[in-house]
Write a protein that holds these residues in place. Structure first.
Motif, PDB file in Angstrom:
ATOM      1  N   GLU A 182       1.794  -3.429   4.985  1.00 41.36           N
ATOM      2  CA  GLU A 182       0.444  -3.218   4.615  1.00 41.36           C
ATOM      3  C   GLU A 182       0.330  -3.617   3.172  1.00 41.36           C
ATOM      4  OE1 GLU A 182      -3.219  -0.232   4.621  1.00 41.36           O
ATOM      5  OE2 GLU A 182      -1.928  -0.119   6.352  1.00 41.36           O
ATOM      6  N   THR A 205       0.784  -1.301   0.106  1.00 42.71           N
ATOM      7  CA  THR A 205      -0.182   0.035  -0.208  1.00 42.71           C
ATOM      8  C   THR A 205       0.788   1.216   0.071  1.00 42.71           C
ATOM      9  OG1 THR A 205      -1.558  -1.161   1.132  1.00 42.71           O
ATOM     10  CG2 THR A 205      -2.095   1.222   1.136  1.00 42.71           C
ATOM     11  N   SER A 225      -1.329  -4.587  -0.417  1.00 43.29           N
ATOM     12  CA  SER A 225      -2.621  -4.375  -1.197  1.00 43.29           C
ATOM     13  C   SER A 225      -2.782  -5.647  -2.162  1.00 43.29           C
ATOM     14  CB  SER A 225      -2.614  -3.152  -2.170  1.00 43.29           C
ATOM     15  OG  SER A 225      -1.704  -3.075  -3.128  1.00 43.29           O
ATOM     16  N   ASP A 226      -1.801  -6.389  -2.624  1.00 44.95           N
ATOM     17  CA  ASP A 226      -1.772  -7.705  -3.438  1.00 44.95           C
ATOM     18  C   ASP A 226      -0.762  -8.471  -3.465  1.00 44.95           C
ATOM     19  OD1 ASP A 226      -3.238  -9.179  -5.426  1.00 44.95           O
ATOM     20  OD2 ASP A 226      -1.756  -8.442  -7.044  1.00 44.95           O
TER      21      ASP A 226
END
Lengths: 274, 334
Positions: free
Chosen positions: B304, B263, B306-307
């Protein structure tokens, strides 16, 4: 016995379809076919003009063959020549060197049936195209014909006999490519012998006695001179049937040679290029 | 459908070609007139495998590996130097009619079709060659035409078709007699991606419907991945690998790739594995296969994310690895 019989069962259908295919393909190339046939006419016309001139200079005949009989001989020649055009050793070079035989080898039919059927179908196109040429040659050269019904019947068989003999012999010659990859030199030798001893260059009656005797026992005569003489010569009934018997003999010899050479040759096939 | 035993059994198959050779130049040419030298080329050396009925097997290897020579022997085009082969209970090079009626070989795109006439007429010829009953013929022909979507093409002279169109018509012609064993040599070569997909889908469907056994060579890994669960890898005439495609990856590709997008991009991730690329915030890491789960968990815990995806290496790379390692044959039941 059951297997050979089973093999033969499907052949009429295969021949019919392949011949029909050949007719379709060759009609597409009708202009090329015609141009080829017209080009081919030059050869017998030259022979005809030469022998007619010789005959006239000798009082109208050479060894008893008149100008009109020479014309008949060489006009029938044009049909017989078209009938005995078959798959040549040059074609075999392409088949073997470029691997084109592969497609035929994986089919459940001996490839010779395809060639026999295809070229046989082509003949129907050729005969159709030949008719106007024959009419024109007849008008120009005034042939002398003396034909009986028996001769017509024998001729119709003999031209197909000639086709079969030449197909078999050139197949055998072509298969030499399994060993040499180039067979054209051998074909040239065959062509020279055929030219002299078949009746292609000159009627066999004009050959010296010993050469005519040699021609009688070789196959070439039965692919050219014999069918021509059936209709344009003066053969007795006995000679007509001896000729047919010789054709049967040479077809059988040819078929045997094809079987034997094929059996050994195909083992050497390396299916290159495909 | 009747249950069939192994359709293809190959044992100790060898093919040696004796080829003439000489140096370049006039002198060598003259010398070869009196003294020809030959060399034995071992195109196939001691190849053995079995393929059960209904299986689709990919036969892989670089050019000159011996794939096509093997296919030619299995289809009866070539006599082997030694070894035993049984396909559908027949010795292929005897070319018995019963055998030839039950198999097909697709090699290049100029085998079955007559160049100057529409494919439909060539189909008709195959009907006669394979003695397909009229009613069956019409059904099978229409089915092939529909599956391959060649309804508009089969009425045009073959010479007017594109390469891909010709290949589809060629395949239809080769399968009209509904063969039980298919030898396919590069069936999608030179075709565009759409055409390749269509042919793959067709072959998969043919295999599903008729339980046909398929041995296929292809340089397109997409063909192999779409159609074959088992592959045989061959090089220099010898089998390097025979087993499942999945096992091939496991054995020869000890790494996987973790693709992670954070992220907040920026942190240095090389400590988690070998950095392969960084592109638009997406980082690719090469990680030992047995470490993949642990590394992924650590990344998820530390940042963190995101993918995050985990990928096996491309099959091309795996195959390359097989050739590079020249591994000994691995027998894996499949």
């Amino acid at each position: 016995m059951r297997e050979p019989r089973r093999r033969l069962q499907g052949l009429p259908g295969l021949y019919a379809v392949t011949m029909r295919t050949a007719v379709q393909v060759q009609f597409q190339y009708r202009t090329a076919n015609y141009a080829y046939m017209l080009g081919m006419i030059a050869e017998p016309v030259i022979y005809l003009v030469v022998w007619s001139t010789v005959a006239r200079s000798q009082g109208g005949a050479v060894e008893g063959i008149t100008v009109g009989e020479f014309a008949a001989y060489y006009i029938v020649w044009t049909l017989v020549r078209n009938m005995n055009i078959v798959f040549t050793p040059y074609g075999w070079e392409g088949r073997i060197r470029q691997g084109e035989l592969s497609g035929m080898l994986v089919r459940p039919v001996h490839p010779i049936h395809y060639d026999l059927a295809y070229f046989a179908g082509w003949k129907f196109v050729v005969i159709l195209l030949w008719l106007p040429i024959a009419a024109a040659l007849t008008l120009i050269f005034r042939p002398t014909f003396d034909i009986s019904l028996l001769e017509i019947g024998v001729f119709l068989i003999a031209i197909w006999g000639a086709y079969l003999i030449r197909s078999m012999l050139l197949w055998v010659l072509g298969m030499v490519t399994f060993w040499t990859t180039r067979v054209s030199a051998l074909y040239d030798m065959y062509f020279t012998a055929e030219l002299l001893l078949s009746g292609r260059l000159l009627p066999l009656a004009l050959l010296p006695g010993w050469a005519a005797t040699v021609a009688d026992v070789l196959p070439f005569k039965y692919t050219f001179g014999y069918p021509i003489e059936v209709i344009a010569g003066d053969l007795s009934t006995r000679e007509l049937f001896i000729g047919l018997a010789m054709q049967v003999l040479w077809v059988a010899v040819g078929a045997l040679l094809v079987a034997v050479v094929w059996r050994f040759g195909v083992r050497r096939y390396s299916a290159v290029g495909n | 459908m009747a249950q069939r035993d192994a359709d293809i059994r190959v044992s100790g198959l060898r093919k040696t070609f004796t080829v003439p050779e000489r140096e370049a130049g006039l002198r060598a040419s003259l010398r070869s007139l009196v003294r020809r030298t030959h060399r034995d080329v071992h195109a196939v050396a001691e190849v053995s495998f079995e393929i059960p009925a209904g299986e689709v097997v990919g036969f892989l290897g670089p050019n000159g590996a011996g794939k096509t020579t093997t296919l030619k022997m299995l289809s009866g085009l070539l006599h082997p130097t030694s070894g035993q082969v049984s396909v559908l209970g027949h010795v292929p090079w005897r070319r018995e009619r019963d055998y030839l009626r039950r198999m097909t070989l697709v090699m290049g795109n100029r085998n079955q079709l007559q160049w100057d006439i529409p494919a439909l007429d060539s189909f008709e010829m195959n009907r006669a060659i394979y003695r397909i009953p009229d009613s069956d013929f019409r059904t099978i022909r229409d089915e092939m035409v529909e599956l391959l979507e060649i309804g508009d093409l089969v009425r045009k002279p073959v010479r007017n078709l594109s390469l891909g169109e010709r290949m589809k018509a060629e395949i239809a012609a080769a399968l009209l007699h509904r063969p039980q064993v298919l030898f396919l040599d590069e069936p999608t070569i030179g075709l565009d991606v759409t055409m390749q997909k269509r042919i793959r889908a067709f072959l998969a469907e043919y295999n599903r419907r008729y339980g046909a056994t398929v041995l296929l060579t292809s340089h397109y890994m997409a063909d192999v991945q779409a159609l074959c669960r088992r592959v045989i890898v061959i090089d220099h005439g010898s089998i390097l690998y025979d087993g499942s495609l999945r096992e091939l990856s496991a054995r020869y590709a000890p790494h996987q790739t973790i693709n992670v997008t954070l992220t907040d991009p920026g942190p240095e991730l090389s400590g988690y594995g070998e950095l392969v690329s960084t592109e638009a915030g997406r980082v690719s890491l090469k990680v030992a296969k047995d470490q993949t789960s642990a590394v992924a968990a650590r990344l998820l815990a530390a940042y963190e994310v995101s993918d995050l995806t985990i990928e096996d290496p491309p099959v091309e790379d795996v195959i390359e690895q097989v050739f590079a390692s020249s591994a000994t044959t691995v027998e894996v039941s499949s």
